[in-house]
Design an enzyme around this catalytic site. Structure first.
Site, short mmCIF file in Angstrom:
data_model
loop_
_atom_site.label_atom_id
_atom_site.label_comp_id
_atom_site.label_asym_id
_atom_site.label_seq_id
_atom_site.Cartn_x
_atom_site.Cartn_y
_atom_site.Cartn_z
N GLY A 1 0.83 -1.19 0.00
CA GLY A 1 0.00 0.00 0.00
C GLY A 1 0.86 1.24 0.00
O GLY A 1 2.09 1.17 -0.16
N ASP B 1 -8.40 -0.68 1.08
CA ASP B 1 -8.96 0.67 1.18
C ASP B 1 -9.02 1.39 -0.16
O ASP B 1 -9.71 2.41 -0.29
CB ASP B 1 -8.15 1.52 2.15
#
Length: 358
Positions: free
Chosen positions: A115, A141
């Site tokens: 990420g 996310d």
């Protein structure tokens, strides 16, 4: 081009599709006659002596890896090597150990799947150690900048939708308000997409401020209209109306979690409705990858190998306008892909009568 020895690792929180990406990169690299080395537990594995790594081959990574959840290489989401927590409570810079571990494996390049936080750390290591790095975005996310989709996001949304599908009939059976708390550390993509697809009445995301009375009024309006249940989806990072983060301590670290229960309790007080709260948490991470994630992960893994073949480093694979592209890693550091409060999905939700509590 001569034979290359490529390293690959997964860093940060796990998600669906990681194994599909590892598999694709390995198959494509081995077709070129290269050697693929899987680094176990990311930077933590590179700190070990000898460095913790395993040779990957297409025979080891068969089609079952498209379905397998988690990551066969293991991962870490704590222990920044530039400020590594030590037994005495202090912090130490162990970046040189990570770089030394990388060099000990005799690697020509590194594919880092992570990420925004993991990719920022890997890029800093690459800059310091002269490592030829290619990044691949993964996060449930979906908040990595400059890409429309990250590995793991589609599956996390699907899990949240399935939860709403199961909560609706039990809510209707007992005249209840169901509050579903989903992940979303910095962005409300999961809550927004699942809320629209799962028929939520209220969606609360960190990008849009809300008032508790407005949320309560939506619940009252639903019940006044003759429906005996309501569904509310909230991202874990949503704060209280007073601006306070709802967190908990886990293994010495502060994590988001608890906003769902806060809202459930307050709505029960304000509306008199019976409320129940479900927190999905890591259920969203551990699912078998949906087709979209399997495809995206496969495309990303193969593209990362292509970038190495072309000698194009300090880049991240990305998805833009229905095409796989690559972008500078430098441009994703300290940036985030968040929900646009004026964007088409928020607009669609409002057109469907969904409240954001504002």
């Amino acid at each position: 081009m001569g034979k290359k020895r490529i390293g690959i690792l997964t860093s940060g929180g796990d998600c669906a599709g990681l194994n599909a990406c590892i598999r694709a990169a390995t198959h494509h690299a081995c077709q070129r006659g290269w050697e693929m080395v899987g680094i176990r537990y990311a930077t933590a594995g590179l700190m070990r002596r000898p460095a913790d790594a395993v040779t990957l081959t297409p025979d080891l990574l068969d089609s079952s890896f498209l379905r397998r959840a988690g990551t066969v290489l293991g991962s870490v989401n704590t222990g920044d090597p530039f400020a590594f927590p030590m037994p005495d409570g202090g912090r130490a810079d162990r970046s040189a150990e990570v770089i030394e571990g990388y060099r000990s494996l005799g690697l020509d390049a590194l594919i880092g799947i992570g990420g925004d936080g993991s990719l920022a750390i890997l890029r800093r290591l690459a800059q310091q150690g002269g490592i030829d790095l290619v990044g691949v975005p993964k996060t449930i996310d979906n908040d990595v900048a400059l890409t429309e989709n990250a590995i793991g996001y589609a599956t996390a949304v699907q899990v949240a939708i399935e939860a709403l599908d199961r909560l609706q009939p039990t809510a209707a059976s007992h005249d209840r308000v169901m509050v579903l708390e989903v992940m979303g550390r910095d962005a409300g993509h999961i809550a927004l997409n699942a809320g629209i697809s799962g028929g939520a009445d209220v969606i609360l995301i960190p990008e849009i401020d809300y008032r508790l009375e407005q949320v309560a009024q939506k619940v009252r309006d639903v019940r006044a209209g003759g429906r005996n249940f309501a569904l509310l989806v909230v991202a874990e990072s949503v704060r209280t109306p007073e601006g306070e983060a709802v967190t908990r301590s886990l293994s010495g670290q502060t994590r988001y979690g608890g906003i769902g229960q806060y809202l459930g309790d307050r709505l029960a007080e304000l509306t008199g409705a019976e409320t129940r709260v479900t927190v999905l948490g890591h259920v969203q991470r551990g699912a078998e990858a949906v087709p979209q994630d399997r495809l995206l992960a496969s495309v990303y893994g193969a593209k990362a190998v292509d970038l190495i073949a072309e000698g194009r480093f300090d880049r991240m694979v990305a998805w833009q306008n229905r095409q796989v592209v690559d972008v500078p890693l430098a441009e994703i550091v300290d940036r985030s892909h968040r929900v646009d409060p004026a964007g088409p999905l928020v607009r669609t939700a409002r057109q469907l009568g969904i409240s954001f509590g504002d």
